[in-house]
Design a protein around this motif. Structure first.
Motif, PDB file in Angstrom:
ATOM      1  N   GLU A  67       0.728  -1.219  -0.032  1.00 49.78           N
ATOM      2  CA  GLU A  67      -0.113   0.040  -0.136  1.00 49.78           C
ATOM      3  C   GLU A  67       0.955   1.099  -0.077  1.00 49.78           C
ATOM      4  OE1 GLU A  67      -2.541  -0.152   3.393  1.00 49.78           O
ATOM      5  OE2 GLU A  67      -3.872  -1.897   2.458  1.00 49.78           O
ATOM      6  N   TYR A  68       2.062   1.319   0.831  1.00 49.92           N
ATOM      7  CA  TYR A  68       2.801   2.328   0.691  1.00 49.92           C
ATOM      8  C   TYR A  68       3.574   2.511  -0.673  1.00 49.92           C
ATOM      9  CZ  TYR A  68       7.317   5.049   1.743  1.00 49.92           C
ATOM     10  OH  TYR A  68       8.277   5.728   1.739  1.00 49.92           O
ATOM     11  N   ALA A 104       2.231   1.926  -3.433  1.00 46.97           N
ATOM     12  CA  ALA A 104       1.069   2.577  -4.084  1.00 46.97           C
ATOM     13  C   ALA A 104       0.978   4.113  -4.177  1.00 46.97           C
ATOM     14  CB  ALA A 104      -0.229   1.875  -4.168  1.00 46.97           C
ATOM     15  N   GLU A 105       1.083   4.534  -2.790  1.00 44.75           N
ATOM     16  CA  GLU A 105       1.001   5.686  -2.428  1.00 44.75           C
ATOM     17  C   GLU A 105       2.084   6.611  -3.031  1.00 44.75           C
ATOM     18  OE1 GLU A 105       0.834   5.884   1.762  1.00 44.75           O
ATOM     19  OE2 GLU A 105      -1.222   4.921   1.879  1.00 44.75           O
ATOM     20  N   ALA A 119       1.700   7.108  -6.691  1.00 43.79           N
ATOM     21  CA  ALA A 119       0.763   8.136  -7.181  1.00 43.79           C
ATOM     22  C   ALA A 119       1.411   9.530  -6.653  1.00 43.79           C
ATOM     23  CB  ALA A 119      -0.469   7.774  -6.145  1.00 43.79           C
ATOM     24  N   ALA A 120       1.896   9.626  -5.784  1.00 41.40           N
ATOM     25  CA  ALA A 120       2.781  11.005  -5.194  1.00 41.40           C
ATOM     26  C   ALA A 120       3.759  11.155  -6.357  1.00 41.40           C
ATOM     27  CB  ALA A 120       3.479  10.925  -3.994  1.00 41.40           C
TER      28      ALA A 120
END
Length: 295
Positions: free
Chosen positions: A66-67, A69-70, A73-74
């Protein structure tokens, strides 16, 4: 901070579910993939449960995915912001009232056709929502009918838009009694617009509230449909009338004392416009001034 290469390796491994395929995808050796995972597990604890034909993520592994993916995205958001100097590629957001939005939309499509790399996001909204969306950086450009005085906004004149009294093409309107006979087609801003215009066209008349209402719609593209069918008259901004697909079925009643609103273009004042936004303004604004003079 975690090594970006290690994160890419872990993301690929989670997707592929296999060290060999992951190594091929990343153009690395299988030993290098194992080493990257080992370095992450030294920092974060066990990330994978290794089975003969399957890899299973531990809770820490799922959290790391999940990290990743973040972070991705950033990174994409950063690249988009850094690409704002590119006038012909990227996304641009515009929020505006429905009337000018109807007339603006085909011009934006034409611009996007000329520059396929552009992604134009348009939304119809009342003034208050336009202000909030621009101030919250959800849209770079906005158009409003009332000039704001917020120091955080850069505001400039974009176009002028008269209100118009629109009746069926077959009707002759000479006096207030003709409007009473036709009946009013209302919309969310109908009472306010009709009150402003009709008080100038017919001073001393009872007012729009005294007229029979023959219909209501909150869809700006549909307001003129009942008028075109002879069911009544309405009052709405010029650009909404210009966008109607059957102009031969309606007509505008001119008056001696028109009501003309100014449309104001706004964006955040703290930083310059992106090249994409500037391109839209330079290409579209002159066409609106030209259209306003012709119609």
């Amino acid at each position: 901070m975690l090594n970006p290469q290690w994160l890419r390796t872990f993301t690929t491994l989670a997707e592929q579910g296999n060290f060999t395929r992951s190594a091929e995808r990343l153009n690395l050796t299988q030993a290098a993939v194992s080493q990257h995972v080992q370095r992450l597990e030294e920092r974060l604890g066990p990330l994978l449960i290794r089975r003969p034909r399957q890899l299973e993520l531990t809770p820490a592994g799922r959290a790391l995915l999940e990290y990743c993916a973040e972070v991705n995205a950033a990174d994409q958001r950063l690249q988009q912001r850094l690409s704002e100097r590119d006038a012909e590629c990227g996304e641009i957001g515009l929020i505006c009232p429905g009337s000018i939005g109807l007339a603006l939309y085909p011009l934006l499509l034409e611009l996007q056709h000329t520059h396929p790399g552009l992604s134009i996001r348009q939304r119809f909204a009342p003034d208050r929502e336009v202000l909030d969306a621009v101030l919250d950086n959800r849209f770079e450009l906005g158009l409003v009918t009332l000039k704001p005085d917020d120091p955080r906004l850069s505001v400039s004149r974009f176009a002028e838009e008269p209100l118009e009294l629109v009746v069926p093409a077959s009707e002759s309107v000479q006096c207030w009694a003709d409007l009473e006979r036709l009946g009013f087609i209302d919309h969310p801003d109908g009472q306010a617009m009709a009150g402003r215009l009709l008080s100038r066209y017919y001073p001393g008349a009872p007012g729009v509230c005294s007229l029979p209402c023959h219909g209501f719609t909150n869809q700006i593209s549909l307001i003129l449909e009942p008028v075109a069918r002879g069911l009544g008259f309405t009052v709405l901004p010029r650009y909404a009338r210009m966008a109607f697909s059957r102009p031969e079925s309606i007509k505008v009643i001119e008056g001696e004392r028109p009501v003309v609103d100014t449309l104001w273009l706004l964006h955040r004042a703290e930083w310059p416009l992106s090249a994409r936004a500037d391109l839209i303004i330079q290409r579209v604004k002159p066409q609106f001034w030209s259209a306003g003079r012709q119609c």
